[in-house]
Motif scaffolding. Sequence first.
Motif, short mmCIF file in Angstrom:
data_model
loop_
_atom_site.label_atom_id
_atom_site.label_comp_id
_atom_site.label_asym_id
_atom_site.label_seq_id
_atom_site.Cartn_x
_atom_site.Cartn_y
_atom_site.Cartn_z
N THR A 111 0.83 -1.20 0.00
CA THR A 111 0.00 0.00 0.00
C THR A 111 0.86 1.26 0.00
O THR A 111 0.61 2.22 -0.73
N LYS A 112 1.92 1.24 0.84
CA LYS A 112 2.81 2.40 0.90
C LYS A 112 3.54 2.62 -0.41
O LYS A 112 3.70 3.74 -0.88
N SER A 113 3.98 1.52 -1.02
CA SER A 113 4.77 1.65 -2.25
C SER A 113 3.92 2.08 -3.44
O SER A 113 4.44 2.52 -4.44
N SER A 114 2.59 1.93 -3.30
CA SER A 114 1.73 2.24 -4.44
C SER A 114 0.95 3.54 -4.26
O SER A 114 0.00 3.80 -4.98
N SER A 115 1.34 4.36 -3.25
CA SER A 115 0.63 5.63 -3.03
C SER A 115 0.99 6.60 -4.15
O SER A 115 2.15 6.94 -4.37
N LEU A 116 -0.04 7.07 -4.88
CA LEU A 116 0.17 7.94 -6.03
C LEU A 116 -0.69 9.19 -5.89
O LEU A 116 -1.83 9.13 -5.43
N THR A 117 -0.15 10.31 -6.35
CA THR A 117 -0.93 11.54 -6.39
C THR A 117 -1.78 11.56 -7.65
O THR A 117 -1.53 10.80 -8.60
N SER A 118 -2.79 12.42 -7.65
CA SER A 118 -3.67 12.51 -8.82
C SER A 118 -2.90 12.97 -10.05
O SER A 118 -3.20 12.55 -11.18
N GLU A 119 -1.88 13.79 -9.84
CA GLU A 119 -1.08 14.25 -10.97
C GLU A 119 -0.31 13.10 -11.61
O GLU A 119 -0.25 12.96 -12.83
N LYS A 120 0.26 12.24 -10.75
CA LYS A 120 0.99 11.09 -11.26
C LYS A 120 0.06 10.13 -11.99
O LYS A 120 0.42 9.54 -13.01
N ILE A 121 -1.15 9.99 -11.47
CA ILE A 121 -2.12 9.09 -12.11
C ILE A 121 -2.46 9.59 -13.51
O ILE A 121 -2.53 8.80 -14.47
N ASP A 122 -2.66 10.90 -13.66
CA ASP A 122 -2.98 11.47 -14.98
C ASP A 122 -1.84 11.22 -15.96
O ASP A 122 -2.07 10.89 -17.13
N ILE A 123 -0.61 11.40 -15.47
CA ILE A 123 0.54 11.17 -16.34
C ILE A 123 0.62 9.70 -16.78
O ILE A 123 0.87 9.39 -17.96
N LEU A 124 0.40 8.80 -15.81
CA LEU A 124 0.46 7.37 -16.13
C LEU A 124 -0.63 6.96 -17.11
O LEU A 124 -0.41 6.14 -18.01
N LEU A 125 -1.83 7.51 -16.96
CA LEU A 125 -2.93 7.16 -17.87
C LEU A 125 -2.63 7.62 -19.29
O LEU A 125 -2.97 6.93 -20.26
#
Length: 541
Positions: A111-125
């Motif tokens: 869970t700790k290693s997979s904590s992502l911000t919304s900005e990072k999620i947009d970039i990944l998508l």
Amino acid sequence: MAAAVSIDDNSRLPENVLELEGDDFYRFTKSMSGALLTEVLKIQDIDSVFIFLQTSDIFEIFQHDSTILRDLKSKIGFDSNDGTFQVKLGLKLQYEYISKLLKSKSDQKYTKSSSLTSEKIDILLRKHPILLSLLNSYENESTTNDQHEFLSLFINTITKNLSLSNTSRYRYDDKLKSFAVCLYILGGKTTYEFVRLNLPGSLPNLTTIHSLIQNNDDNLTEGKFRFNKMAKYLNSFGVQYAYCAEDCFSTPLSGGVPSPCHFKTDSISQLKLWMDKNEKAPMLNIHCVQAIPPPNQTVASPNFILAGYGTSNADNKYFRAMRLMSGFYASLSNFDVHVDSSMFSIQTGNWSWYFLRSEQLFVFMQDATHLVTKLRNRLLSATAGLQVGDKCITMKHLQQLLDNEEMIRLDHGLTQSDLKPTDRQNFRSCLRITSCDVLNLIARDDNSSGTYIYNESSSSEAEDDDDDNMDDEQLKTFKTSFDGLNIKDSVPADQDESYFKIKINDMNKFLHKSTACYLLTRDNNRLSTNRLSRVIQTSKK
């Protein structure tokens, strides 16, 4: 006591607990759960947190009877009256506690290693469109139902494992392990490795697969009937009734039943002596049990294999056993079979044709596949004379269709091999000689009415069982020479029992026992698909 501590409280765990191995791991388990649980882990070489989390049940090995385990087994549990081994409750609770604690710690790490911000999620998508496809798929309710449960598990396993830098830390769910074992058994080593290497992180390596197979307590032993396991299996589905069917050397009998592991040796000389002197079993008898579900259960459970053994003459023995058990003009002098609390009554009324006892423990019946092949064999017999009234039943009426030059195979679908009685279990031939095309052609000849009636009755039986039968034609080879034999310079200690130790040019070699059996079988011209995938044909010396 340990059980009083909350699972969510990880304060007792060292920061590097998931990395513990060897003596450090054993010191940790001893401090958490005591010396006895640590002994259970040591005897199985479970020497790290990673292996511990991969093990579904550390007490499963104690279901086996072994001199090595006997002392420890008496300390951790006891045998119940039904023959099953029960682990002491306190020790079982200690194991469950430490297991949940470590799994909780592992999940927190993910869970700790997979904590992502919304900005990072947009970039990944934007960078990986596949993520958007997965989100859209999971948003659809039909994807989250039971039909796609394994697919979700499969995808989740791959993504979790690929996020780890060290492949030795890959983890697999029990369901995925079972899938992997099935894929290895059905597809073979080459197919399994092809899938595993092209889908990284999806399947465990071959070492893990071999360990899972070796530690599985569902392995079959020739001639050993697994009644206790069958009872547990049926009870797990809440089933009271079942259907049992039957479809190498001839295994000797001991007390009227096959002797388990009678032909077992580590000497290739002994194996050769058996091959030269003993009768070979032309048939393999398999007893399958199919649970009959209650009316409120729509899905039937899978078949359970009760026993398997080689035999030279099954039909006569089965027929006599069925007569004795059903009381059909036969009885056992010293044993009343029909005196049992499990007997059920058959309301016969005025059935003048019913000659069995009204109370029975079993019901015997002939399955459609065997029945229709027996009808075919009788039709193709050169000695049997069959008639319906004054009408003759003969294979000549079928032969006339093949000999008719005005007809082609598309008209009747027959081949000459369909009329050869040598293959007595050729179910596909039964379907062809009772097809609608054949029946329509026979019906044109008034002299063939007897054969028409006979084949039409056989057709109804064949149609009943056609959907449940796969094409079981076996690959045939007329060569007796093979290359690529499973001969090795050394083998792992856990596989030692699967090999013969031989000398080639004064050098110690190891020959796989299945390969030795095949080499010493001179008159075998049939290969299973599994063996065919491992052996390349060439000159045998």
